[in-house]
Design a protein around this motif. Structure first.
Motif, PDB file in Angstrom:
ATOM      1  N   THR A  46       0.856  -1.189   0.000  1.00 59.42           N
ATOM      2  CA  THR A  46       0.000   0.000   0.000  1.00 59.42           C
ATOM      3  C   THR A  46       0.888   1.234   0.000  1.00 59.42           C
ATOM      4  O   THR A  46       2.094   1.153   0.264  1.00 59.42           O
ATOM      5  N   LEU A  47       0.302   2.359  -0.263  1.00 58.85           N
ATOM      6  CA  LEU A  47       1.038   3.607  -0.251  1.00 58.85           C
ATOM      7  C   LEU A  47       1.687   3.787   1.125  1.00 58.85           C
ATOM      8  O   LEU A  47       1.017   3.726   2.157  1.00 58.85           O
ATOM      9  N   GLY A  48       2.986   3.942   1.154  1.00 58.40           N
ATOM     10  CA  GLY A  48       3.721   4.081   2.405  1.00 58.40           C
ATOM     11  C   GLY A  48       4.227   2.760   2.959  1.00 58.40           C
ATOM     12  O   GLY A  48       5.053   2.732   3.857  1.00 58.40           O
ATOM     13  N   ASP A  49       3.709   1.640   2.435  1.00 57.63           N
ATOM     14  CA  ASP A  49       4.138   0.315   2.875  1.00 57.63           C
ATOM     15  C   ASP A  49       4.410  -0.527   1.631  1.00 57.63           C
ATOM     16  O   ASP A  49       3.628  -1.386   1.251  1.00 57.63           O
ATOM     17  N   GLY A  50       5.511  -0.194   0.973  1.00 58.23           N
ATOM     18  CA  GLY A  50       5.888  -0.908  -0.240  1.00 58.23           C
ATOM     19  C   GLY A  50       5.677  -0.107  -1.509  1.00 58.23           C
ATOM     20  O   GLY A  50       6.218  -0.442  -2.551  1.00 58.23           O
ATOM     21  N   ILE A  51       4.890   0.939  -1.435  1.00 52.46           N
ATOM     22  CA  ILE A  51       4.657   1.805  -2.588  1.00 52.46           C
ATOM     23  C   ILE A  51       5.043   3.222  -2.211  1.00 52.46           C
ATOM     24  O   ILE A  51       4.568   3.753  -1.214  1.00 52.46           O
ATOM     25  N   LEU A  52       5.898   3.803  -3.020  1.00 51.49           N
ATOM     26  CA  LEU A  52       6.367   5.161  -2.796  1.00 51.49           C
ATOM     27  C   LEU A  52       5.640   6.085  -3.764  1.00 51.49           C
ATOM     28  O   LEU A  52       5.633   5.847  -4.969  1.00 51.49           O
ATOM     29  N   GLN A  53       5.019   7.124  -3.256  1.00 46.82           N
ATOM     30  CA  GLN A  53       4.351   8.095  -4.109  1.00 46.82           C
ATOM     31  C   GLN A  53       5.347   9.186  -4.470  1.00 46.82           C
ATOM     32  O   GLN A  53       5.887   9.871  -3.607  1.00 46.82           O
ATOM     33  N   LEU A  54       5.590   9.338  -5.762  1.00 49.28           N
ATOM     34  CA  LEU A  54       6.521  10.346  -6.233  1.00 49.28           C
ATOM     35  C   LEU A  54       5.822  11.692  -6.310  1.00 49.28           C
ATOM     36  O   LEU A  54       4.640  11.772  -6.619  1.00 49.28           O
ATOM     37  N   GLN A  55       6.571  12.726  -6.027  1.00 45.04           N
ATOM     38  CA  GLN A  55       6.051  14.081  -6.103  1.00 45.04           C
ATOM     39  C   GLN A  55       6.488  14.704  -7.425  1.00 45.04           C
ATOM     40  O   GLN A  55       7.541  14.371  -7.960  1.00 45.04           O
ATOM     41  N   LYS A  56       5.688  15.622  -7.943  1.00 43.44           N
ATOM     42  CA  LYS A  56       6.037  16.301  -9.192  1.00 43.44           C
ATOM     43  C   LYS A  56       7.404  16.980  -9.075  1.00 43.44           C
ATOM     44  O   LYS A  56       8.171  17.027 -10.042  1.00 43.44           O
ATOM     45  N   SER A  57       7.731  17.469  -7.892  1.00 46.90           N
ATOM     46  CA  SER A  57       9.018  18.141  -7.687  1.00 46.90           C
ATOM     47  C   SER A  57      10.204  17.172  -7.825  1.00 46.90           C
ATOM     48  O   SER A  57      11.337  17.603  -8.006  1.00 46.90           O
TER      49      SER A  57
END
Length: 108
Positions: A46-57
């Protein structure tokens, strides 16, 4: 000497060029011959637990790293694992398979 090792002897320069050793490649080939152990999954990623959410920056830095890896020949082929992944990464695949144009316009 196994058949794999004689082939590896011929490929030593190319293997070392990729930062690997013939012994490591031999281990990888053996793994494909003997198979991989079953994977025990204890939970979904899940997001934060194995999945990293990339930021536009993050895009300029990541694009630069991608281009450096591509220039070194480290990006050879991208194979999405499912139909959904194929659609999700279609812009990335288009960029990888482009005629040499690499830029953030492919990701917009």
């Amino acid at each position: 000497m196994t058949q794999n090792m004689s082939v590896l002897e011929e490929l030593k320069p190319a293997i070392r060029e990729r930062g690997m050793t013939p012994e490591l490649v031999e281990q990888q080939l053996e793994r494909f011959q003997t198979g991989f152990p079953d994977l025990v999954i204890d939970r979904a990623a899940t997001l934060g637990d194995g999945i990293l959410q990339l930021q536009k920056s993050d895009a300029p830095h990541l694009l630069k790293r991608f281009q450096q890896a591509q220039d070194k020949g480290c990006v050879i082929k991208f194979v999405p694992a499912s139909g959904a992944a194929s659609r999700m990464f279609s812009a990335l695949e288009s960029m990888i398979n482009s005629d040499g144009k690499r830029g953030s316009d492919y990701l917009e």
